[in-house]
Design a protein around this motif. Structure first.
Motif, PDB file in Angstrom:
ATOM      1  N   ALA A  88       0.830  -1.205   0.000  1.00  0.00           N
ATOM      2  CA  ALA A  88       0.000   0.000   0.000  1.00  0.00           C
ATOM      3  C   ALA A  88       0.863   1.253   0.000  1.00  0.00           C
ATOM      4  N   ALA A  89       1.954   1.231   0.788  1.00  0.00           N
ATOM      5  CA  ALA A  89       2.859   2.392   0.816  1.00  0.00           C
ATOM      6  C   ALA A  89       3.489   2.622  -0.561  1.00  0.00           C
ATOM      7  N   CYS A  90       3.899   1.553  -1.211  1.00  0.00           N
ATOM      8  CA  CYS A  90       4.469   1.694  -2.558  1.00  0.00           C
ATOM      9  C   CYS A  90       3.410   2.138  -3.562  1.00  0.00           C
ATOM     10  N   GLY A  91       2.171   1.703  -3.361  1.00  0.00           N
ATOM     11  CA  GLY A  91       1.085   2.143  -4.238  1.00  0.00           C
ATOM     12  C   GLY A  91       0.823   3.628  -4.110  1.00  0.00           C
ATOM     13  N   VAL A  92       0.831   4.128  -2.871  1.00  0.00           N
ATOM     14  CA  VAL A  92       0.652   5.576  -2.650  1.00  0.00           C
ATOM     15  C   VAL A  92       1.806   6.344  -3.277  1.00  0.00           C
ATOM     16  N   LEU A  93       3.019   5.845  -3.086  1.00  0.00           N
ATOM     17  CA  LEU A  93       4.191   6.498  -3.678  1.00  0.00           C
ATOM     18  C   LEU A  93       4.115   6.483  -5.201  1.00  0.00           C
ATOM     19  N   LEU A  94       3.603   5.405  -5.746  1.00  0.00           N
ATOM     20  CA  LEU A  94       3.443   5.322  -7.197  1.00  0.00           C
ATOM     21  C   LEU A  94       2.448   6.360  -7.703  1.00  0.00           C
ATOM     22  N   VAL A  95       1.350   6.541  -6.995  1.00  0.00           N
ATOM     23  CA  VAL A  95       0.364   7.557  -7.388  1.00  0.00           C
ATOM     24  C   VAL A  95       0.979   8.958  -7.330  1.00  0.00           C
ATOM     25  N   ILE A  96       1.757   9.227  -6.291  1.00  0.00           N
ATOM     26  CA  ILE A  96       2.401  10.542  -6.161  1.00  0.00           C
ATOM     27  C   ILE A  96       3.383  10.779  -7.290  1.00  0.00           C
ATOM     28  N   THR A  97       4.202   9.776  -7.615  1.00  0.00           N
ATOM     29  CA  THR A  97       5.192   9.974  -8.684  1.00  0.00           C
ATOM     30  C   THR A  97       4.538  10.114 -10.050  1.00  0.00           C
ATOM     31  N   VAL A  98       3.456   9.375 -10.298  1.00  0.00           N
ATOM     32  CA  VAL A  98       2.757   9.507 -11.586  1.00  0.00           C
ATOM     33  C   VAL A  98       2.105  10.884 -11.691  1.00  0.00           C
ATOM     34  N   THR A  99       1.541  11.367 -10.586  1.00  0.00           N
ATOM     35  CA  THR A  99       0.952  12.712 -10.588  1.00  0.00           C
ATOM     36  C   THR A  99       2.012  13.765 -10.857  1.00  0.00           C
ATOM     37  N   ASP A 100       3.161  13.645 -10.194  1.00  0.00           N
ATOM     38  CA  ASP A 100       4.251  14.595 -10.425  1.00  0.00           C
ATOM     39  C   ASP A 100       4.735  14.524 -11.862  1.00  0.00           C
ATOM     40  N   LEU A 101       4.815  13.332 -12.400  1.00  0.00           N
ATOM     41  CA  LEU A 101       5.234  13.158 -13.790  1.00  0.00           C
ATOM     42  C   LEU A 101       4.255  13.851 -14.745  1.00  0.00           C
ATOM     43  N   CYS A 102       2.964  13.720 -14.478  1.00  0.00           N
ATOM     44  CA  CYS A 102       1.961  14.388 -15.329  1.00  0.00           C
ATOM     45  C   CYS A 102       2.079  15.909 -15.244  1.00  0.00           C
ATOM     46  N   VAL A 103       2.306  16.434 -14.052  1.00  0.00           N
ATOM     47  CA  VAL A 103       2.471  17.882 -13.882  1.00  0.00           C
ATOM     48  C   VAL A 103       3.709  18.371 -14.620  1.00  0.00           C
ATOM     49  N   VAL A 104       4.804  17.642 -14.507  1.00  0.00           N
ATOM     50  CA  VAL A 104       6.047  18.050 -15.168  1.00  0.00           C
ATOM     51  C   VAL A 104       5.889  18.018 -16.680  1.00  0.00           C
ATOM     52  N   VAL A 105       5.286  16.973 -17.202  1.00  0.00           N
ATOM     53  CA  VAL A 105       5.085  16.891 -18.662  1.00  0.00           C
ATOM     54  C   VAL A 105       4.185  18.024 -19.141  1.00  0.00           C
ATOM     55  N   HIS A 106       3.143  18.330 -18.378  1.00  0.00           N
ATOM     56  CA  HIS A 106       2.255  19.439 -18.747  1.00  0.00           C
ATOM     57  C   HIS A 106       3.029  20.756 -18.795  1.00  0.00           C
ATOM     58  N   ARG A 107       3.854  20.998 -17.782  1.00  0.00           N
ATOM     59  CA  ARG A 107       4.616  22.255 -17.756  1.00  0.00           C
ATOM     60  C   ARG A 107       5.683  22.299 -18.832  1.00  0.00           C
TER      61      ARG A 107
END
Length: 92
Positions: free
Chosen positions: A45-64
């Motif tokens: 579950a901890a790795c799943g939460v971390l995965l969601v955070i990193t994917v969200t950050d990746l989407c924000v970075v690609v958008h910018r």
């Protein structure tokens, strides 16, 4: 706030954040798969939460990154006057 002493070759840290997000996503996905395979639900579950955070950050970075460069004043624009500690519009 622009102070006037910024380097003329300053670069955005977005590309570094992109690679760090990808690196974190790979490790979080690896951890998620490994912990699910070994039956450790808490760590998975901890790795799943971390995965969601990193994917969200990746989407924000690609958008910018796709937004492109934004306007930056040139050398002919003087720097802003520094805040002298006076009572500002929104200060209390």
């Amino acid at each position: 706030m622009r102070t006037g002493n910024e380097p003329s070759t300053a670069r955005s840290p977005l590309r570094m954040r992109l690679w760090l997000s990808l690196w974190g996503m790979v490790w979080a996905l690896f951890g998620l798969v490994a912990f699910v395979a070994t039956g450790r639900a808490g760590w998975a579950a901890a790795c799943g939460v971390l995965l969601v955070i990193t994917v969200t950050d990746l989407c924000v970075v690609v958008h910018r990154l796709r937004q492109g460069p934004h306007y930056q004043p040139g050398r002919d624009i003087p720097p802003y006057e520094p805040d002298r500690g006076g009572r500002g519009r929104y200060r209390r």
